[in-house]
Design a protein around this motif. Structure first.
Motif, PDB file in Angstrom:
ATOM      1  N   PRO A 176      82.066  16.025  68.950  1.00 17.27           N
ATOM      2  CA  PRO A 176      82.843  14.789  69.081  1.00 17.27           C
ATOM      3  C   PRO A 176      81.941  13.561  69.102  1.00 17.27           C
ATOM      4  N   THR A 177      82.348  12.542  68.367  1.00 25.33           N
ATOM      5  CA  THR A 177      81.621  11.273  68.313  1.00 25.33           C
ATOM      6  C   THR A 177      82.614  10.144  68.539  1.00 25.33           C
ATOM      7  N   GLU A 178      82.424   9.379  69.614  1.00 32.74           N
ATOM      8  CA  GLU A 178      83.284   8.233  69.899  1.00 32.74           C
ATOM      9  C   GLU A 178      82.885   7.092  68.974  1.00 32.74           C
ATOM     10  N   VAL A 179      83.869   6.456  68.322  1.00 36.61           N
ATOM     11  CA  VAL A 179      83.578   5.352  67.406  1.00 36.61           C
ATOM     12  C   VAL A 179      84.512   4.176  67.667  1.00 36.61           C
ATOM     13  N   SER A 180      84.052   3.011  67.240  1.00 29.59           N
ATOM     14  CA  SER A 180      84.867   1.804  67.241  1.00 29.59           C
ATOM     15  C   SER A 180      84.507   1.033  65.978  1.00 29.59           C
ATOM     16  N   VAL A 181      85.254  -0.020  65.682  1.00 29.31           N
ATOM     17  CA  VAL A 181      84.999  -0.800  64.473  1.00 29.31           C
ATOM     18  C   VAL A 181      83.572  -1.350  64.522  1.00 29.31           C
ATOM     19  N   GLY A 182      82.843  -1.174  63.408  1.00 30.33           N
ATOM     20  CA  GLY A 182      81.464  -1.632  63.309  1.00 30.33           C
ATOM     21  C   GLY A 182      80.446  -0.549  63.636  1.00 30.33           C
ATOM     22  N   HIS A 183      80.893   0.534  64.252  1.00 34.97           N
ATOM     23  CA  HIS A 183      80.018   1.641  64.625  1.00 34.97           C
ATOM     24  C   HIS A 183      79.478   2.303  63.359  1.00 34.97           C
ATOM     25  N   GLU A 184      78.217   2.733  63.368  1.00 38.37           N
ATOM     26  CA  GLU A 184      77.636   3.459  62.242  1.00 38.37           C
ATOM     27  C   GLU A 184      77.423   4.906  62.643  1.00 38.37           C
ATOM     28  N   ILE A 185      77.776   5.824  61.734  1.00 39.62           N
ATOM     29  CA  ILE A 185      77.623   7.253  62.004  1.00 39.62           C
ATOM     30  C   ILE A 185      76.917   7.920  60.845  1.00 39.62           C
ATOM     31  N   ARG A 186      76.337   9.074  61.122  1.00 35.41           N
ATOM     32  CA  ARG A 186      75.704   9.886  60.086  1.00 35.41           C
ATOM     33  C   ARG A 186      76.503  11.180  59.970  1.00 35.41           C
ATOM     34  N   VAL A 187      76.862  11.512  58.731  1.00 33.68           N
ATOM     35  CA  VAL A 187      77.516  12.780  58.438  1.00 33.68           C
ATOM     36  C   VAL A 187      76.663  13.458  57.378  1.00 33.68           C
ATOM     37  N   ALA A 188      76.132  14.637  57.712  1.00 33.94           N
ATOM     38  CA  ALA A 188      75.164  15.316  56.855  1.00 33.94           C
ATOM     39  C   ALA A 188      74.005  14.343  56.618  1.00 33.94           C
ATOM     40  N   ASP A 189      73.721  14.029  55.378  1.00 30.37           N
ATOM     41  CA  ASP A 189      72.610  13.117  55.072  1.00 30.37           C
ATOM     42  C   ASP A 189      73.090  11.733  54.678  1.00 30.37           C
ATOM     43  N   GLU A 190      74.361  11.428  54.937  1.00 30.06           N
ATOM     44  CA  GLU A 190      74.910  10.133  54.539  1.00 30.06           C
ATOM     45  C   GLU A 190      75.334   9.319  55.756  1.00 30.06           C
ATOM     46  N   GLU A 191      75.199   7.985  55.632  1.00 27.35           N
ATOM     47  CA  GLU A 191      75.591   7.093  56.725  1.00 27.35           C
ATOM     48  C   GLU A 191      76.826   6.293  56.332  1.00 27.35           C
ATOM     49  N   TYR A 192      77.679   6.056  57.349  1.00 29.65           N
ATOM     50  CA  TYR A 192      78.935   5.332  57.155  1.00 29.65           C
ATOM     51  C   TYR A 192      79.112   4.306  58.265  1.00 29.65           C
ATOM     52  N   ARG A 193      79.835   3.248  57.951  1.00 29.57           N
ATOM     53  CA  ARG A 193      80.231   2.249  58.959  1.00 29.57           C
ATOM     54  C   ARG A 193      81.741   2.370  59.150  1.00 29.57           C
ATOM     55  N   VAL A 194      82.179   2.321  60.414  1.00 28.25           N
ATOM     56  CA  VAL A 194      83.609   2.325  60.697  1.00 28.25           C
ATOM     57  C   VAL A 194      84.113   0.916  60.397  1.00 28.25           C
ATOM     58  N   GLU A 195      84.891   0.791  59.334  1.00 23.43           N
ATOM     59  CA  GLU A 195      85.374  -0.504  58.866  1.00 23.43           C
ATOM     60  C   GLU A 195      86.646  -0.930  59.591  1.00 23.43           C
ATOM     61  N   ALA A 196      87.510   0.043  59.906  1.00 26.59           N
ATOM     62  CA  ALA A 196      88.789  -0.288  60.543  1.00 26.59           C
ATOM     63  C   ALA A 196      89.352   0.933  61.254  1.00 26.59           C
ATOM     64  N   ILE A 197      90.102   0.675  62.314  1.00 21.74           N
ATOM     65  CA  ILE A 197      90.861   1.701  63.030  1.00 21.74           C
ATOM     66  C   ILE A 197      92.235   1.104  63.273  1.00 21.74           C
ATOM     67  N   TRP A 198      93.286   1.838  62.870  1.00 24.76           N
ATOM     68  CA  TRP A 198      94.630   1.304  63.050  1.00 24.76           C
ATOM     69  C   TRP A 198      95.631   2.439  63.199  1.00 24.76           C
ATOM     70  N   SER A 199      96.852   2.070  63.517  1.00 23.73           N
ATOM     71  CA  SER A 199      97.929   3.037  63.653  1.00 23.73           C
ATOM     72  C   SER A 199      99.083   2.649  62.743  1.00 23.73           C
ATOM     73  N   GLU A 200      99.635   3.640  62.095  1.00 20.60           N
ATOM     74  CA  GLU A 200     100.824   3.434  61.275  1.00 20.60           C
ATOM     75  C   GLU A 200     102.044   4.026  61.966  1.00 20.60           C
ATOM     76  N   GLY A 201     101.940   4.195  63.285  1.00 16.67           N
ATOM     77  CA  GLY A 201     103.051   4.732  64.065  1.00 16.67           C
ATOM     78  C   GLY A 201     103.000   6.242  64.133  1.00 16.67           C
ATOM     79  N   ASP A 202     103.892   6.815  64.925  1.00 21.57           N
ATOM     80  CA  ASP A 202     103.968   8.255  65.122  1.00 21.57           C
ATOM     81  C   ASP A 202     105.408   8.666  64.881  1.00 21.57           C
ATOM     82  N   SER A 203     105.633   9.503  63.884  1.00 24.46           N
ATOM     83  CA  SER A 203     106.999   9.903  63.534  1.00 24.46           C
ATOM     84  C   SER A 203     107.613  10.856  64.545  1.00 24.46           C
TER      85      SER A 203
END
Length: 118
Positions: free
Chosen positions: A75-102
């Motif tokens: 488990p990795t806690e993230v927020s907008v702007g957070h950078e993470i590494r998955v395998a050998d690639e790096e990513y930035r968390v650009e957005a977190i949102w909700s489209e509701g829960d059906s």
């Protein structure tokens, strides 16, 4: 009478908590950057050859459960702007949102957008 004055604040707090994200992060971004990946809540996604599942949406953050090479997820806690590494690639968390829960199984609406870093 005093208990009734606090009731609206309690209802508001519960409603904000149920959205899964804060009001400023609760809607989808207007644009999607090139190469971006959008993870859906509780749905495994292939990211750089690894399995990533977005879970536990709270306030303006989420938990990404990353499993590389079939190993147990980490488990990795993230927020907008957070950078993470998955395998050998790096990513930035650009957005977190909700489209509701059906309310249906698999109908959770949390989303996390990852943008690959150069």
């Amino acid at each position: 009478m005093t208990a009734l004055r606090g009731a609206p604040a309690l209802v508001l707090a519960v409603l904000v908590g149920l959205t899964g994200c804060s009001s400023e992060d609760s809607s989808a971004p207007e644009t999607t950057p090139a190469g971006a990946l959008v993870l859906e809540e509780n749905a495994p996604a292939d990211v750089a050859g690894s399995s990533v599942v977005a879970t536990t949406f709270e306030d303006s953050g989420a938990t990404l459960r990353i499993s590389e090479d079939g190993s147990p997820s980490t488990p990795t806690e993230v927020s907008v702007g957070h950078e993470i590494r998955v395998a050998d690639e790096e990513y930035r968390v650009e957005a977190i949102w909700s489209e509701g829960d059906s309310g249906e199984p698999g109908g959770q609406g949390g989303r996390v957008m990852l943008v690959p870093l150069p």
